[in-house]
Design a protein around this motif. Structure first.
Motif, PDB file in Angstrom:
ATOM      1  N   ARG A  49       0.845  -1.192   0.000  1.00  0.00           N
ATOM      2  CA  ARG A  49       0.000   0.000   0.000  1.00  0.00           C
ATOM      3  C   ARG A  49       0.885   1.249   0.000  1.00  0.00           C
ATOM      4  O   ARG A  49       1.884   1.315   0.696  1.00  0.00           O
ATOM      5  N   SER A  50       0.482   2.218  -0.784  1.00  0.00           N
ATOM      6  CA  SER A  50       1.217   3.472  -0.873  1.00  0.00           C
ATOM      7  C   SER A  50       1.358   4.101   0.514  1.00  0.00           C
ATOM      8  O   SER A  50       0.471   3.986   1.364  1.00  0.00           O
ATOM      9  N   LEU A  51       2.466   4.790   0.720  1.00  0.00           N
ATOM     10  CA  LEU A  51       2.679   5.497   1.984  1.00  0.00           C
ATOM     11  C   LEU A  51       1.727   6.677   2.135  1.00  0.00           C
ATOM     12  O   LEU A  51       1.594   7.232   3.222  1.00  0.00           O
ATOM     13  N   GLU A  52       1.043   7.042   1.051  1.00  0.00           N
ATOM     14  CA  GLU A  52       0.064   8.137   1.070  1.00  0.00           C
ATOM     15  C   GLU A  52      -1.302   7.686   1.578  1.00  0.00           C
ATOM     16  O   GLU A  52      -2.162   8.529   1.856  1.00  0.00           O
ATOM     17  N   LYS A  53      -1.540   6.390   1.699  1.00  0.00           N
ATOM     18  CA  LYS A  53      -2.843   5.873   2.106  1.00  0.00           C
ATOM     19  C   LYS A  53      -3.112   6.194   3.576  1.00  0.00           C
ATOM     20  O   LYS A  53      -2.211   6.153   4.400  1.00  0.00           O
ATOM     21  N   ARG A  54      -4.380   6.491   3.893  1.00  0.00           N
ATOM     22  CA  ARG A  54      -4.766   6.754   5.290  1.00  0.00           C
ATOM     23  C   ARG A  54      -4.754   5.470   6.110  1.00  0.00           C
ATOM     24  O   ARG A  54      -4.281   5.453   7.237  1.00  0.00           O
ATOM     25  N   TYR A  55      -5.318   4.405   5.554  1.00  0.00           N
ATOM     26  CA  TYR A  55      -5.403   3.136   6.257  1.00  0.00           C
ATOM     27  C   TYR A  55      -4.208   2.259   5.880  1.00  0.00           C
ATOM     28  O   TYR A  55      -3.949   2.032   4.704  1.00  0.00           O
ATOM     29  N   ALA A  56      -3.479   1.794   6.858  1.00  0.00           N
ATOM     30  CA  ALA A  56      -2.382   0.828   6.707  1.00  0.00           C
ATOM     31  C   ALA A  56      -1.338   1.234   5.661  1.00  0.00           C
ATOM     32  O   ALA A  56      -0.961   0.422   4.810  1.00  0.00           O
ATOM     33  N   PRO A  57      -0.825   2.450   5.710  1.00  0.00           N
ATOM     34  CA  PRO A  57       0.199   2.840   4.733  1.00  0.00           C
ATOM     35  C   PRO A  57       1.439   1.952   4.853  1.00  0.00           C
ATOM     36  O   PRO A  57       1.868   1.616   5.950  1.00  0.00           O
ATOM     37  N   GLY A  58       1.977   1.550   3.697  1.00  0.00           N
ATOM     38  CA  GLY A  58       3.199   0.756   3.670  1.00  0.00           C
ATOM     39  C   GLY A  58       3.019  -0.716   3.987  1.00  0.00           C
ATOM     40  O   GLY A  58       3.976  -1.477   3.950  1.00  0.00           O
ATOM     41  N   LYS A  59       1.807  -1.129   4.288  1.00  0.00           N
ATOM     42  CA  LYS A  59       1.551  -2.545   4.593  1.00  0.00           C
ATOM     43  C   LYS A  59       1.307  -3.310   3.295  1.00  0.00           C
ATOM     44  O   LYS A  59       0.882  -2.755   2.291  1.00  0.00           O
ATOM     45  N   TRP A  60       1.573  -4.597   3.335  1.00  0.00           N
ATOM     46  CA  TRP A  60       1.373  -5.466   2.182  1.00  0.00           C
ATOM     47  C   TRP A  60      -0.042  -6.014   2.183  1.00  0.00           C
ATOM     48  O   TRP A  60      -0.664  -6.148   3.234  1.00  0.00           O
ATOM     49  N   GLU A  61      -0.552  -6.340   0.996  1.00  0.00           N
ATOM     50  CA  GLU A  61      -1.885  -6.894   0.851  1.00  0.00           C
ATOM     51  C   GLU A  61      -2.021  -7.535  -0.528  1.00  0.00           C
ATOM     52  O   GLU A  61      -1.112  -7.453  -1.346  1.00  0.00           O
ATOM     53  N   ASN A  62      -3.161  -8.118  -0.776  1.00  0.00           N
ATOM     54  CA  ASN A  62      -3.494  -8.574  -2.118  1.00  0.00           C
ATOM     55  C   ASN A  62      -4.274  -7.455  -2.806  1.00  0.00           C
ATOM     56  O   ASN A  62      -4.908  -6.647  -2.144  1.00  0.00           O
ATOM     57  N   PRO A  63      -4.221  -7.371  -4.137  1.00  0.00           N
ATOM     58  CA  PRO A  63      -4.998  -6.330  -4.816  1.00  0.00           C
ATOM     59  C   PRO A  63      -6.483  -6.448  -4.452  1.00  0.00           C
ATOM     60  O   PRO A  63      -7.034  -7.549  -4.387  1.00  0.00           O
ATOM     61  N   SER A  64      -7.101  -5.294  -4.209  1.00  0.00           N
ATOM     62  CA  SER A  64      -8.498  -5.286  -3.780  1.00  0.00           C
ATOM     63  C   SER A  64      -9.103  -3.910  -4.004  1.00  0.00           C
ATOM     64  O   SER A  64      -8.402  -2.955  -4.320  1.00  0.00           O
ATOM     65  N   GLY A  65     -10.411  -3.816  -3.810  1.00  0.00           N
ATOM     66  CA  GLY A  65     -11.062  -2.528  -3.947  1.00  0.00           C
ATOM     67  C   GLY A  65     -12.573  -2.634  -3.857  1.00  0.00           C
ATOM     68  O   GLY A  65     -13.128  -3.704  -3.613  1.00  0.00           O
ATOM     69  N   HIS A  66     -13.231  -1.503  -4.062  1.00  0.00           N
ATOM     70  CA  HIS A  66     -14.689  -1.408  -3.975  1.00  0.00           C
ATOM     71  C   HIS A  66     -15.362  -1.820  -5.279  1.00  0.00           C
ATOM     72  O   HIS A  66     -14.833  -1.572  -6.354  1.00  0.00           O
ATOM     73  N   VAL A  67     -16.544  -2.386  -5.140  1.00  0.00           N
ATOM     74  CA  VAL A  67     -17.403  -2.655  -6.296  1.00  0.00           C
ATOM     75  C   VAL A  67     -18.224  -1.386  -6.517  1.00  0.00           C
ATOM     76  O   VAL A  67     -18.925  -0.930  -5.616  1.00  0.00           O
ATOM     77  N   GLN A  68     -18.098  -0.810  -7.692  1.00  0.00           N
ATOM     78  CA  GLN A  68     -18.811   0.427  -7.992  1.00  0.00           C
ATOM     79  C   GLN A  68     -20.246   0.133  -8.430  1.00  0.00           C
ATOM     80  O   GLN A  68     -20.560  -0.969  -8.883  1.00  0.00           O
ATOM     81  N   LYS A  69     -21.098   1.129  -8.283  1.00  0.00           N
ATOM     82  CA  LYS A  69     -22.510   0.987  -8.642  1.00  0.00           C
ATOM     83  C   LYS A  69     -22.636   0.473 -10.078  1.00  0.00           C
ATOM     84  O   LYS A  69     -22.007   0.982 -10.994  1.00  0.00           O
ATOM     85  N   GLY A  70     -23.455  -0.577 -10.261  1.00  0.00           N
ATOM     86  CA  GLY A  70     -23.707  -1.147 -11.574  1.00  0.00           C
ATOM     87  C   GLY A  70     -22.652  -2.127 -12.057  1.00  0.00           C
ATOM     88  O   GLY A  70     -22.773  -2.682 -13.149  1.00  0.00           O
ATOM     89  N   GLU A  71     -21.632  -2.370 -11.268  1.00  0.00           N
ATOM     90  CA  GLU A  71     -20.518  -3.231 -11.651  1.00  0.00           C
ATOM     91  C   GLU A  71     -20.701  -4.617 -11.024  1.00  0.00           C
ATOM     92  O   GLU A  71     -21.127  -4.725  -9.881  1.00  0.00           O
ATOM     93  N   THR A  72     -20.351  -5.687 -11.748  1.00  0.00           N
ATOM     94  CA  THR A  72     -20.348  -7.018 -11.150  1.00  0.00           C
ATOM     95  C   THR A  72     -19.078  -7.172 -10.318  1.00  0.00           C
ATOM     96  O   THR A  72     -18.094  -6.445 -10.506  1.00  0.00           O
ATOM     97  N   ARG A  73     -19.074  -8.142  -9.441  1.00  0.00           N
ATOM     98  CA  ARG A  73     -17.877  -8.398  -8.626  1.00  0.00           C
ATOM     99  C   ARG A  73     -16.702  -8.795  -9.504  1.00  0.00           C
ATOM    100  O   ARG A  73     -15.580  -8.359  -9.290  1.00  0.00           O
ATOM    101  N   GLU A  74     -16.968  -9.615 -10.523  1.00  0.00           N
ATOM    102  CA  GLU A  74     -15.892 -10.054 -11.411  1.00  0.00           C
ATOM    103  C   GLU A  74     -15.326  -8.874 -12.202  1.00  0.00           C
ATOM    104  O   GLU A  74     -14.119  -8.776 -12.402  1.00  0.00           O
ATOM    105  N   ASP A  75     -16.210  -7.985 -12.659  1.00  0.00           N
ATOM    106  CA  ASP A  75     -15.735  -6.785 -13.363  1.00  0.00           C
ATOM    107  C   ASP A  75     -14.905  -5.907 -12.441  1.00  0.00           C
ATOM    108  O   ASP A  75     -13.900  -5.324 -12.858  1.00  0.00           O
TER     109      ASP A  75
END
Length: 168
Positions: A49-75
């Protein structure tokens, strides 16, 4: 601007849309997705995670994110993976591991088997600042020693067994 739909505790739409960063009302949930890439050597791809992030800056993770309105989970998985790493995955190669409900999120977690040359990864400024491959033992060490984002540790408990079948 990202628009996110809200759901009740049974994952039923509430008919409410918020913008990303807006407060989530009590008893409402957003949808998120996470993807684990596993290569032929049974290593997992981690992003830092970028050092600019508010939550857990500099920590490792798997790619992830929010599902936007009208978007499928796979998309959402395909979009987030492309945005954060430049990696392109195909829908048919993505496999569901499990779902987590930890307020204010429903998190759907997926795995895909693919080999990626780290030199080809394009990190997203403000989101990711490093990438690496890790064995399951290295991942466990990182989880236990606080080098992973805390949400990764909390969420993985819900799908760990399914995850291990892909990495062992």
């Amino acid at each position: 601007m990202e628009y996110l739909e809200l759901y009740d505790e049974n994952r039923q739409p509430l008919g409410i849309t918020i913008t990303r960063g807006e407060a989530v009302p009590p008893n409402a949930y957003m949808l998120t997705v996470g993807i684990w890439i596993v290569n032929d050597q049974k290593q997992v791809l981690l992003t830092r995670r970028s050092l600019e992030k508010r939550y857990a800056p500099g920590k490792w993770e798997n790619p992830s994110g929010h599902v936007q309105k009208g978007e499928t989970r796979e998309d959402a998985i395909i979009r987030e993976l492309r945005e954060e790493t430049g990696i392109i995955a195909q829908k048919e190669s993505i496999h569901h591991l499990g779902t987590v409900r930890v307020w204010p999120y429903f998190g759907d977690n997926y795995v895909v088997r693919m080999n990626v040359d780290l030199a080809d990864v394009r990190l997203q400024p403000g989101e990711t600042c490093d990438v690496r491959w890790a064995t399951l033992a290295e991942l466990d060490d990182m989880l236990q020693n606080g080098r992973m984002a805390p949400s990764t540790l909390r969420h993985m408990a819900f799908y760990r067994e399914a995850f291990e079948r892909w990495v062992k």
